[in-house]
Design a protein around this motif. Structure first.
Motif, PDB file in Angstrom:
ATOM      1  N   SER A  11       0.839  -1.209   0.000  1.00 12.07           N
ATOM      2  CA  SER A  11       0.000   0.000   0.000  1.00 12.07           C
ATOM      3  C   SER A  11       0.866   1.248   0.000  1.00 12.07           C
ATOM      4  O   SER A  11       0.639   2.181  -0.776  1.00 12.07           O
ATOM      5  N   LEU A  12       1.859   1.260   0.873  1.00 13.15           N
ATOM      6  CA  LEU A  12       2.734   2.431   0.958  1.00 13.15           C
ATOM      7  C   LEU A  12       3.626   2.565  -0.274  1.00 13.15           C
ATOM      8  O   LEU A  12       3.903   3.685  -0.717  1.00 13.15           O
ATOM      9  N   VAL A  13       4.050   1.450  -0.843  1.00 12.87           N
ATOM     10  CA  VAL A  13       4.816   1.509  -2.098  1.00 12.87           C
ATOM     11  C   VAL A  13       3.962   2.175  -3.171  1.00 12.87           C
ATOM     12  O   VAL A  13       4.434   3.062  -3.892  1.00 12.87           O
ATOM     13  N   VAL A  15       1.462   4.266  -2.795  1.00 11.77           N
ATOM     14  CA  VAL A  15       1.247   5.678  -2.462  1.00 11.77           C
ATOM     15  C   VAL A  15       2.470   6.506  -2.834  1.00 11.77           C
ATOM     16  O   VAL A  15       2.363   7.521  -3.548  1.00 11.77           O
ATOM     17  N   PHE A  16       3.629   6.112  -2.343  1.00  8.81           N
ATOM     18  CA  PHE A  16       4.828   6.921  -2.584  1.00  8.81           C
ATOM     19  C   PHE A  16       5.265   6.872  -4.045  1.00  8.81           C
ATOM     20  O   PHE A  16       5.740   7.881  -4.578  1.00  8.81           O
ATOM     21  N   ALA A  17       5.109   5.731  -4.709  1.00 12.93           N
ATOM     22  CA  ALA A  17       5.483   5.648  -6.127  1.00 12.93           C
ATOM     23  C   ALA A  17       4.560   6.522  -6.977  1.00 12.93           C
ATOM     24  O   ALA A  17       5.040   7.308  -7.806  1.00 12.93           O
ATOM     25  N   ALA A  18       3.257   6.420  -6.762  1.00 10.08           N
ATOM     26  CA  ALA A  18       2.316   7.234  -7.539  1.00 10.08           C
ATOM     27  C   ALA A  18       2.552   8.714  -7.289  1.00 10.08           C
ATOM     28  O   ALA A  18       2.566   9.521  -8.224  1.00 10.08           O
ATOM     29  N   SER A  19       2.746   9.072  -6.032  1.00 10.04           N
ATOM     30  CA  SER A  19       2.962  10.469  -5.680  1.00 10.04           C
ATOM     31  C   SER A  19       4.220  11.013  -6.349  1.00 10.04           C
ATOM     32  O   SER A  19       4.214  12.113  -6.919  1.00 10.04           O
ATOM     33  N   SER A 141       2.830 -15.726  -4.682  1.00  7.63           N
ATOM     34  CA  SER A 141       1.464 -15.688  -4.148  1.00  7.63           C
ATOM     35  C   SER A 141       1.160 -14.371  -3.432  1.00  7.63           C
ATOM     36  O   SER A 141       0.012 -13.947  -3.370  1.00  7.63           O
ATOM     37  N   HIS A 142       2.177 -13.711  -2.920  1.00  7.46           N
ATOM     38  CA  HIS A 142       1.977 -12.426  -2.256  1.00  7.46           C
ATOM     39  C   HIS A 142       1.566 -11.335  -3.233  1.00  7.46           C
ATOM     40  O   HIS A 142       0.982 -10.332  -2.843  1.00  7.46           O
ATOM     41  N   LEU A 143       1.877 -11.541  -4.504  1.00  2.00           N
ATOM     42  CA  LEU A 143       1.502 -10.554  -5.510  1.00  2.00           C
ATOM     43  C   LEU A 143      -0.013 -10.453  -5.663  1.00  2.00           C
ATOM     44  O   LEU A 143      -0.512  -9.479  -6.218  1.00  2.00           O
ATOM     45  N   LEU A 144      -0.732 -11.453  -5.146  1.00  2.28           N
ATOM     46  CA  LEU A 144      -2.195 -11.373  -5.157  1.00  2.28           C
ATOM     47  C   LEU A 144      -2.681 -10.201  -4.310  1.00  2.28           C
ATOM     48  O   LEU A 144      -3.777  -9.689  -4.514  1.00  2.28           O
ATOM     49  N   LEU A 145      -1.876  -9.781  -3.364  1.00  2.97           N
ATOM     50  CA  LEU A 145      -2.215  -8.625  -2.532  1.00  2.97           C
ATOM     51  C   LEU A 145      -1.923  -7.297  -3.228  1.00  2.97           C
ATOM     52  O   LEU A 145      -2.376  -6.249  -2.760  1.00  2.97           O
ATOM     53  N   LEU A 146      -1.175  -7.340  -4.316  1.00  7.78           N
ATOM     54  CA  LEU A 146      -0.768  -6.109  -4.982  1.00  7.78           C
ATOM     55  C   LEU A 146      -1.972  -5.281  -5.436  1.00  7.78           C
ATOM     56  O   LEU A 146      -2.024  -4.079  -5.191  1.00  7.78           O
ATOM     57  N   GLY A 147      -2.943  -5.916  -6.063  1.00  6.58           N
ATOM     58  CA  GLY A 147      -4.124  -5.189  -6.541  1.00  6.58           C
ATOM     59  C   GLY A 147      -4.889  -4.512  -5.419  1.00  6.58           C
ATOM     60  O   GLY A 147      -5.080  -3.284  -5.446  1.00  6.58           O
ATOM     61  N   ALA A 149      -3.938  -3.872  -2.367  1.00  2.00           N
ATOM     62  CA  ALA A 149      -3.079  -2.921  -1.652  1.00  2.00           C
ATOM     63  C   ALA A 149      -2.921  -1.632  -2.459  1.00  2.00           C
ATOM     64  O   ALA A 149      -2.980  -0.533  -1.906  1.00  2.00           O
ATOM     65  N   ALA A 150      -2.729  -1.768  -3.761  1.00  2.00           N
ATOM     66  CA  ALA A 150      -2.585  -0.578  -4.611  1.00  2.00           C
ATOM     67  C   ALA A 150      -3.892   0.213  -4.645  1.00  2.00           C
ATOM     68  O   ALA A 150      -3.870   1.443  -4.571  1.00  2.00           O
ATOM     69  N   LEU A 151      -5.025  -0.483  -4.759  1.00  2.00           N
ATOM     70  CA  LEU A 151      -6.317   0.218  -4.745  1.00  2.00           C
ATOM     71  C   LEU A 151      -6.520   0.959  -3.436  1.00  2.00           C
ATOM     72  O   LEU A 151      -6.968   2.108  -3.417  1.00  2.00           O
TER      73      LEU A 151
END
Length: 172
Positions: A11-13, A15-19, A141-147, A149-151
């Motif tokens: 989530s924080l990745v 936020v900071f990357a988009a910002s 399998s942790h990449l399933l959280l990417l969507g 978390a990013a949202l």
């Protein structure tokens, strides 16, 4: 706990990357927002401050992915500094956009951005606490959280815009 740690991290990745990316995309707009919010104290140093903020945000992304405890700590530090700046802008009565998302918004800084930063700082603090006790090897399998978390991260980052759309847009 491992999934919560990864969710906070991703989530924080996001936020900071988009910002950072949107600020790089229109750096002159960001410099102008800094100049308007800090005049006359920063003035001629607005470009340097903008570069420093963008570099710190990219460093936070890198640290969150490679040295999570340091990355979460840096996120807490940056969010604290950003929140103090926003509070100063609100107290001063300056009507300027926060520049947090790099958008050309005419919406002045408000308590929404402070709430957003406190929420993000809480996630960073949880990440700090879990980083000391959780050993995580990133798995596919942790990449399933990417969507999700990013949202979540981008939703929180754009909390002001969501309020304007959902609340202000529905109530004439």
């Amino acid at each position: 706990m491992k999934l919560l740690f990864i969710f906070c991290q991703l989530s924080l990745v996001s936020v900071f990357a988009a910002s950072a990316f949107v600020k790089v995309r229109d750096v002159e707009e960001f410099v102008g927002q800094i100049r308007a919010a800090t005049a006359p104290r920063i003035g001629n140093f607005s470009s340097s401050v903008a570069a420093l903020v963008i570099a710190a945000e990219f460093l936070t992304v890198s640290m969150l992915l490679t040295a999570p405890l340091a990355g979460f700590g840096l996120a807490v530090l940056l969010l604290t500094v950003f929140t103090a700046h926003l509070a100063r802008v609100i107290r001063s009565g300056i009507q300027v956009s926060c520049g947090c998302t790099g958008t050309r918004s005419n919406t002045p800084v408000s308590g929404i951005q402070i709430i957003r930063n406190v929420l993000l700082a809480a996630f960073a603090i949880v990440g700090c606490l879990l980083a000391g006790t959780t050993v995580v090897e990133l798995q596919v399998s942790h990449l399933l959280l990417l969507g999700p978390a990013a949202l979540f991260g981008l939703g929180v980052l754009h909390l002001q815009e969501m309020k304007e759309l959902l609340v202000d847009g529905l109530i004439p």
